[in-house]
Write a protein that holds these residues in place. Sequence first.
Motif, PDB file in Angstrom:
ATOM      1  N   THR A 174       0.811  -1.220   0.000  1.00 51.13           N
ATOM      2  CA  THR A 174       0.000   0.000   0.000  1.00 51.13           C
ATOM      3  C   THR A 174       0.841   1.266   0.000  1.00 51.13           C
ATOM      4  O   THR A 174       0.313   2.362   0.192  1.00 51.13           O
ATOM      5  CB  THR A 174      -0.928   0.030   1.231  1.00 51.13           C
ATOM      6  N   GLU A 179      -6.047   5.674   0.972  1.00 46.11           N
ATOM      7  CA  GLU A 179      -6.795   4.885   1.948  1.00 46.11           C
ATOM      8  C   GLU A 179      -7.920   4.059   1.321  1.00 46.11           C
ATOM      9  O   GLU A 179      -8.037   2.860   1.606  1.00 46.11           O
ATOM     10  CB  GLU A 179      -7.342   5.810   3.044  1.00 46.11           C
ATOM     11  N   GLN A 183      -8.056  -0.027   1.445  1.00 43.78           N
ATOM     12  CA  GLN A 183      -9.159  -0.767   2.051  1.00 43.78           C
ATOM     13  C   GLN A 183      -9.727  -1.803   1.086  1.00 43.78           C
ATOM     14  O   GLN A 183     -10.115  -2.908   1.495  1.00 43.78           O
ATOM     15  CB  GLN A 183     -10.255   0.202   2.499  1.00 43.78           C
ATOM     16  N   ARG A 184      -9.765  -1.455  -0.201  1.00 39.50           N
ATOM     17  CA  ARG A 184     -10.237  -2.425  -1.193  1.00 39.50           C
ATOM     18  C   ARG A 184      -9.278  -3.611  -1.264  1.00 39.50           C
ATOM     19  O   ARG A 184      -9.712  -4.770  -1.359  1.00 39.50           O
ATOM     20  CB  ARG A 184     -10.362  -1.749  -2.566  1.00 39.50           C
ATOM     21  N   GLU A 208      -2.301  -0.632   9.638  1.00 38.42           N
ATOM     22  CA  GLU A 208      -2.647  -1.695   8.701  1.00 38.42           C
ATOM     23  C   GLU A 208      -2.401  -3.064   9.320  1.00 38.42           C
ATOM     24  O   GLU A 208      -3.234  -3.968   9.212  1.00 38.42           O
ATOM     25  CB  GLU A 208      -1.819  -1.561   7.422  1.00 38.42           C
TER      26      GLU A 208
END
Length: 510
Positions: A174, A179, A183-184, A208
Amino acid sequence: MDIDVPSVPRLRLENIVKSFRPVRALKNAQFDLRAGEIHALAGENGAGKSTLMNIVDGILQPDSGRIIVDGQEVSIPSPSAAQSLGIGLVHQEIALCPDLSIAENLFMSVTATRGKLFMNFKDLRRRAQEVMNRLQPIPVDTRVGDLSISQQQLVEIAKALTLDCRVLIFDEPTAALTEPEAQRLFGILRDLRAKGMSLVYISHRMAEIFALCDRITVMRDGNHVSTDAIADLTPEVVVNRLVGRELSRLFPPKAEDLSGKPPVLTVGALSDGHRFNDVAFELRHGEILGFAGLIGAGRTEIAEAVCGLRARSSGEIALNGVTVPQRSYDQSIRNGIVYLSEDRKGSGVFVDLPISQNVTALRPSLVSRLGLIDQSRERDFADALGRKVGLKRGRITDPVSSLSGGNQQKVAIARMLSVNPSVIFLDEPTRGVDVGAKAEIYEILRGLASSGTGIAVISSELPELIGLCDRILVVHEGRIVGEVTDGPLMTEEHIITLASGLQPQACAAA
């Protein structure tokens, strides 16, 4: 989450040792991975995390130690051998072919459809689009070289999802994502875990790790420090184990009220006619100003236009109240406005050149005599700036590639300071940097701001913007849609609401 796991780990590493000439990168490293778990691997830059996972993926060979897959000791001489064992790795560094399409990059290992002489490109594009739609619906005929760094990172992740693996290793996946995109991705990883896949998650981001992972292994200086269930730890305990000392304050204190300070930089009605329009803002003396927004919002493009790296169709830029021409980056440097790219390896530093040459690259004339570089003067100049940013190095003539990610970033910052700038734009300044180096970089930036330099920070890490910045501008679809000052509204929820194009009250009503 209760996970039914077999008694034999899917992957086990015992007493792994690896040296690179005089440097011993791994010293009896230990790691085990169960079926159906997400296992975090954490450590500062140089702790040995990536080296250990490169051994698992067959990129490197251990000097000694055992690799055990499903209870059987194995040798992994190459990445293809790793894949045959069901092991895949998503690298932190992007490794795509820029002149090929997304679809071609995703299925590069497929040279022909089974039983047919020619590739079925229609089927390839269909399958590629299905994978990309899980992350972001980018058309898969798009040339990879035309994508942003963040979109290229999504393609790297998608490429791994096409592999038939039982073990997937993610190295800072990431780092380039905002964000919502992160999240996906987390949703996809949880689905893979539920299907019994084993995931290794390398990250510097404590939030995370604690939201996603089941267990965490901490490494330091090539050694195994600890392995524990996430539920049994706190982020503070993990950070202290990472750095080997108590890290009581990540962010330095913010500036006092800056409302009466004059602007060092004024931008008015800035547009490029494509990616952003009618952008106006001020950056005050001594301020750290943040830029938040989703992928593709236009944050980087705005910074590039201000710094003369991107053409603009309209707008004015003033430095200390005086309008300045900004038609090229060289002109921007002379005006005292500098930019640090989000792509550290691509355009932030010259990894194969000496540290000294990197530091002086913006203004070689500073260390030249009669048009020739004075190498002794160059080394002294670079050494002084290196000390100013707390650079940890060997010789000043060593290549930048010999440094950790955090120290490479310090070299890039030292290079900007070489021209004594009035304004510094930093795009993702701590991407891929461990928590200890992050704290040091934050101290450097706050020190520069305290001395009167205007600092502008673009970051996809909202905790970083909130903890570091005095004020945050939120960008949505090429326009500044909100300003958040330090106080009760400086929250992730409020910033994401603005970045998504929603009005806070509408979101609250929903």
